[in-house]
Design a protein around this motif. Structure first.
Motif, PDB file in Angstrom:
ATOM      1  N   ILE A  36       5.524   2.957 -10.629  1.00 14.95           N
ATOM      2  CA  ILE A  36       6.151   2.693  -9.840  1.00 14.95           C
ATOM      3  C   ILE A  36       6.038   3.696  -8.437  1.00 14.95           C
ATOM      4  N   ALA A  37       5.470   4.662  -8.970  1.00 18.73           N
ATOM      5  CA  ALA A  37       5.454   6.628  -8.179  1.00 18.73           C
ATOM      6  C   ALA A  37       4.425   6.225  -7.470  1.00 18.73           C
ATOM      7  N   SER A  38       3.232   5.712  -8.022  1.00 12.55           N
ATOM      8  CA  SER A  38       1.701   5.749  -7.715  1.00 12.55           C
ATOM      9  C   SER A  38       2.048   5.052  -6.325  1.00 12.55           C
ATOM     10  N   VAL A  39       3.360   3.760  -6.565  1.00 16.98           N
ATOM     11  CA  VAL A  39       3.203   2.597  -5.145  1.00 16.98           C
ATOM     12  C   VAL A  39       3.518   3.934  -4.226  1.00 16.98           C
ATOM     13  N   LEU A  40       4.626   3.955  -4.473  1.00 20.84           N
ATOM     14  CA  LEU A  40       5.935   5.279  -3.447  1.00 20.84           C
ATOM     15  C   LEU A  40       4.752   6.379  -3.305  1.00 20.84           C
ATOM     16  N   GLU A  41       3.901   7.131  -4.042  1.00 20.92           N
ATOM     17  CA  GLU A  41       3.019   8.388  -3.286  1.00 20.92           C
ATOM     18  C   GLU A  41       1.825   7.984  -2.419  1.00 20.92           C
ATOM     19  N   ALA A  42       1.461   6.406  -2.299  1.00 18.04           N
ATOM     20  CA  ALA A  42       0.262   6.285  -2.284  1.00 18.04           C
ATOM     21  C   ALA A  42       0.142   5.787  -0.007  1.00 18.04           C
ATOM     22  N   PRO A  43      -0.571   6.022   0.667  1.00 18.62           N
ATOM     23  CA  PRO A  43       0.504   5.974   1.840  1.00 18.62           C
ATOM     24  C   PRO A  43       0.924   4.968   2.401  1.00 18.62           C
ATOM     25  N   ARG A  44       2.390   5.001   3.212  1.00 12.93           N
ATOM     26  CA  ARG A  44       2.626   3.491   3.309  1.00 12.93           C
ATOM     27  C   ARG A  44       2.517   3.101   5.302  1.00 12.93           C
ATOM     28  N   LEU A  64       1.445 -10.602   6.064  1.00 16.37           N
ATOM     29  CA  LEU A  64       1.484  -9.208   4.905  1.00 16.37           C
ATOM     30  C   LEU A  64       0.908  -9.238   3.261  1.00 16.37           C
ATOM     31  N   LEU A  65       1.807 -10.137   2.901  1.00 14.31           N
ATOM     32  CA  LEU A  65       1.078 -10.257   1.979  1.00 14.31           C
ATOM     33  C   LEU A  65      -0.213 -10.577   0.929  1.00 14.31           C
ATOM     34  N   ARG A  66      -1.041 -11.722   2.625  1.00 14.37           N
ATOM     35  CA  ARG A  66      -2.532 -11.592   2.215  1.00 14.37           C
ATOM     36  C   ARG A  66      -3.156 -10.289   2.367  1.00 14.37           C
ATOM     37  N   GLU A  67      -2.718  -9.751   3.454  1.00 16.38           N
ATOM     38  CA  GLU A  67      -3.392  -8.751   3.551  1.00 16.38           C
ATOM     39  C   GLU A  67      -3.401  -7.667   2.685  1.00 16.38           C
ATOM     40  N   ILE A  68      -2.562  -7.232   2.122  1.00 14.59           N
ATOM     41  CA  ILE A  68      -2.717  -6.803   0.641  1.00 14.59           C
ATOM     42  C   ILE A  68      -3.210  -7.440  -0.346  1.00 14.59           C
ATOM     43  N   GLU A  69      -3.411  -8.037  -0.378  1.00 16.28           N
ATOM     44  CA  GLU A  69      -3.826  -8.715  -1.616  1.00 16.28           C
ATOM     45  C   GLU A  69      -5.374  -9.050  -1.026  1.00 16.28           C
ATOM     46  N   ASN A  70      -6.148  -8.841   0.036  1.00 15.37           N
ATOM     47  CA  ASN A  70      -7.409  -8.731   0.550  1.00 15.37           C
ATOM     48  C   ASN A  70      -7.503  -7.434   0.527  1.00 15.37           C
ATOM     49  N   LYS A  71      -6.914  -5.895   0.131  1.00 14.22           N
ATOM     50  CA  LYS A  71      -6.830  -4.934   0.072  1.00 14.22           C
ATOM     51  C   LYS A  71      -7.315  -4.384   1.536  1.00 14.22           C
ATOM     52  N   THR A  72      -7.583  -4.951   3.146  1.00 10.55           N
ATOM     53  CA  THR A  72      -7.163  -4.363   3.721  1.00 10.55           C
ATOM     54  C   THR A  72      -5.432  -3.823   4.751  1.00 10.55           C
ATOM     55  N   PRO A  74      -2.590  -1.157   2.872  1.00 17.34           N
ATOM     56  CA  PRO A  74      -2.149  -0.090   1.940  1.00 17.34           C
ATOM     57  C   PRO A  74      -1.716  -0.690   1.422  1.00 17.34           C
ATOM     58  N   ALA A  75      -1.527  -0.655  -0.680  1.00 14.19           N
ATOM     59  CA  ALA A  75      -1.121  -1.244  -1.366  1.00 14.19           C
ATOM     60  C   ALA A  75       0.781  -1.002  -1.685  1.00 14.19           C
ATOM     61  N   GLY A  76       1.172  -0.566  -0.215  1.00 15.88           N
ATOM     62  CA  GLY A  76       2.715   0.351   0.136  1.00 15.88           C
ATOM     63  C   GLY A  76       2.467  -0.176   2.144  1.00 15.88           C
ATOM     64  N   VAL A  77       3.607  -1.451   1.547  1.00 16.37           N
ATOM     65  CA  VAL A  77       4.489  -2.109   3.434  1.00 16.37           C
ATOM     66  C   VAL A  77       5.670  -2.277   3.093  1.00 16.37           C
ATOM     67  N   THR A  78       5.779  -1.368   4.075  1.00 14.12           N
ATOM     68  CA  THR A  78       7.433  -1.988   4.362  1.00 14.12           C
ATOM     69  C   THR A  78       7.318  -2.358   5.708  1.00 14.12           C
ATOM     70  N   LEU A 108       3.237  -8.529  -6.957  1.00 12.85           N
ATOM     71  CA  LEU A 108       3.253  -8.051  -5.857  1.00 12.85           C
ATOM     72  C   LEU A 108       4.344  -6.911  -4.816  1.00 12.85           C
ATOM     73  N   ALA A 109       5.686  -7.212  -5.671  1.00  7.53           N
ATOM     74  CA  ALA A 109       6.989  -6.631  -5.561  1.00  7.53           C
ATOM     75  C   ALA A 109       7.100  -5.035  -5.383  1.00  7.53           C
ATOM     76  N   PRO A 110       6.501  -4.404  -5.603  1.00  5.84           N
ATOM     77  CA  PRO A 110       6.007  -3.293  -5.478  1.00  5.84           C
ATOM     78  C   PRO A 110       5.102  -2.536  -4.142  1.00  5.84           C
ATOM     79  N   SER A 111       4.894  -3.141  -3.959  1.00  8.83           N
ATOM     80  CA  SER A 111       3.812  -3.215  -2.767  1.00  8.83           C
ATOM     81  C   SER A 111       4.494  -3.396  -0.990  1.00  8.83           C
ATOM     82  N   LEU A 112       5.386  -4.736  -1.672  1.00  9.13           N
ATOM     83  CA  LEU A 112       5.571  -5.169  -0.127  1.00  9.13           C
ATOM     84  C   LEU A 112       7.631  -5.249  -0.313  1.00  9.13           C
ATOM     85  N   GLU A 113       8.356  -4.291   0.597  1.00  8.22           N
ATOM     86  CA  GLU A 113       9.393  -3.944   0.957  1.00  8.22           C
ATOM     87  C   GLU A 113      10.038  -3.872   2.327  1.00  8.22           C
TER      88      GLU A 113
END
Length: 455
Positions: A36-44, A64-72, A74-78, A108-113
């Motif tokens: 969890i911490a690694s997701v929160l500390e990544a570029p958001r 947004l989920l599609r873009e996160i899955e495609n890694k276009t 970051p794994a951290g979007v609010t 993908l829950a930790p990646s999209l807030e």
């Protein structure tokens, strides 16, 4: 460090991010607190929508989920959106949250807030152009959600997800501070930008920003904090602060010009090619009122930055990121918009002709005798032959700015007096481009821009 469950248990003002309606399911996703911490500390990235319907919010979440899955992205979007201007009565917010949460897969829950919020002040319904208060609100959200980059998106719902990603990439991967879109606009769209904002600001700052007051922009948090400090400071190191410009508008309605601020202060700026975008006049405001508000703000911003553009040799105000991203699609002008009806052009000419009969005294206080004579002759011309030269229109704009600066006319009257003159230019311009071949349209724009540049 709060536990994942505690984060999900906060009220709507705080982040709410989960992959199912049950918080325990989100707990199962993160096997350890270090994950969890690694997701929160990544570029958001904070994506803030001015307003949206439940349907468009769901579509945005899915995109947004599609873009996160495609890694276009970051794994951290609010994703932030104002409850009052998105979902109607507060009672609808719980069911909306359940609907959006159910669309987020557990992995993908930790990646999209999801971050619904209530504005911190009595803001007007959010709409373009973005006000000072909109940026102060965005700064507050960025700090609350530990964002490293932010994106502010207009109220309309047709911005393609790849365009949103392209703007964000300019900030998160190319090191830019401000990313501005270059819309694929139709020939009849954005006439205020075509006739005033683009040519005037390009000539004033010697930088060609195609849409200097765009509805969709991405910013670094460094630049966002700078904008916030300018907005709050009673003296930001120049003659006036944003909050002390003498607008006829209330402070919360004052428009902020990120492009101009980036140019003057030397922040890194990029333009990004995007697709078509369609904007509609807010129901709560008429065109004349909106136009007056934009002109008020443009005149004040020009006056505020006079210490920069009055220099005989301008410093390199923009550190261009050389960041051009497209989705591979040719970005030809969008000619899908309908041409103006003859009665629309006739109405514009009516406004101009009426003003030539009743605003001569006011215009004469702001405009030179030569300009007044040209307007008199134009008012006497037939409708079929009516044509306002680009040089005359540029002179009208510059003399209006000078009158604002010199206070030769009550500042609250100058922008209103310019509106019927704009109608005259717009009618003339629309008549000229109505049957103009597409390959000549860009040259027509260039000729207009050149009329605003010094000889």
């Amino acid at each position: 460090f709060r536990s994942w469950f505690e984060l999900q248990s906060q009220p709507a003002e705080h982040p709410v991010s989960f992959g199912s309606p049950v918080a325990e399911e989100a707990l199962a996703v993160a096997e350890t607190s270090s994950q969890i911490a690694s997701v929160l500390e990544a570029p958001r990235l904070l994506v803030s929508l001015l307003s949206a319907t439940p349907e468009s919010l769901l579509a945005t979440v899915q995109a947004l989920l599609r873009e996160i899955e495609n890694k276009t992205l970051p794994a951290g979007v609010t994703l932030a959106y104002p409850l009052a201007h998105s979902v109607g009565p507060a009672g609808d917010s719980a069911s909306l949250m359940e609907m959006l949460a159910a669309a987020i897969p557990a992995d993908l829950a930790p990646s999209l807030e999801l971050a619904p919020y209530s504005p911190s002040s009595d803001m007007l319904p959010p709409a373009w152009p973005h006000s000072v208060q909109s940026f102060l609100e965005l700064e507050r959200l960025a700090e609350a959600h530990h964002a490293t980059a932010v994106m502010l998106s207009g109220a309309e719902e047709d911005l393609h997800s790849s365009d949103r990603t392209a703007l964000a990439e300019a900030i998160m991967h190319a090191g830019c501070d401000l990313a501005m879109p270059v819309y694929r606009a139709g020939r009849y769209q954005g006439l205020v930008n075509t006739g005033i904002l683009h040519p005037f600001m390009g000539a004033l700052y010697d930088v060609d920003i195609r849409y200097p007051l765009a509805a969709d922009i991405a910013l670094s948090t460094r630049f966002l904090h700078h904008l916030g400090s300018v907005a709050r400071s009673p003296n930001s190191g120049r003659r006036d602060s944003i909050l002390g410009l003498g607008f006829s508008s209330a402070p919360d309605e004052m428009i902020l010009w990120p492009a101009a601020e980036a140019i003057v202060q030397g922040f890194r700026l990029a333009e990004v090619q995007v697709g078509a975008r369609h904007f509609h006049l807010p129901a709560s405001i008429g065109f004349t009122e909106l136009m007056t508000r934009i002109l008020d703000s443009l005149f004040a911003e020009t006056d505020r930055s006079a210490g920069y553009w009055q220099r005989s040799l301008l410093p390199p105000g923009v550190m261009n990121c050389n960041h051009q991203i497209t989705d591979g699609t040719a970005r030809h002008p969008d000619d899908s918009d309908l041409p103006p009806r003859p009665e629309d052009i006739s109405t514009m000419l009516d406004s101009f002709m009426l003003a030539t009969a009743h605003l001569q005294e006011l215009w004469s206080q702001a405009l030179s005798p030569g300009t007044m004579l040209a307007l008199k002759r134009l008012g006497e011309s037939s409708r079929d032959s009516f044509s306002m030269p680009d040089t005359l229109w540029a002179r009208i704009v510059y003399e209006s700015v000078a009158a604002y600066h010199n206070r030769s006319v009550n500042r609250q009257h100058i922008s209103g007096a310019l509106v019927p003159l704009y109608y005259g230019w717009a009618a003339s311009y629309l008549k000229q481009i109505l049957n103009l071949p597409a390959d000549q349209l860009e040259r027509r724009h260039a000729n207009l821009s050149n009329a605003f540049k010094p000889n």
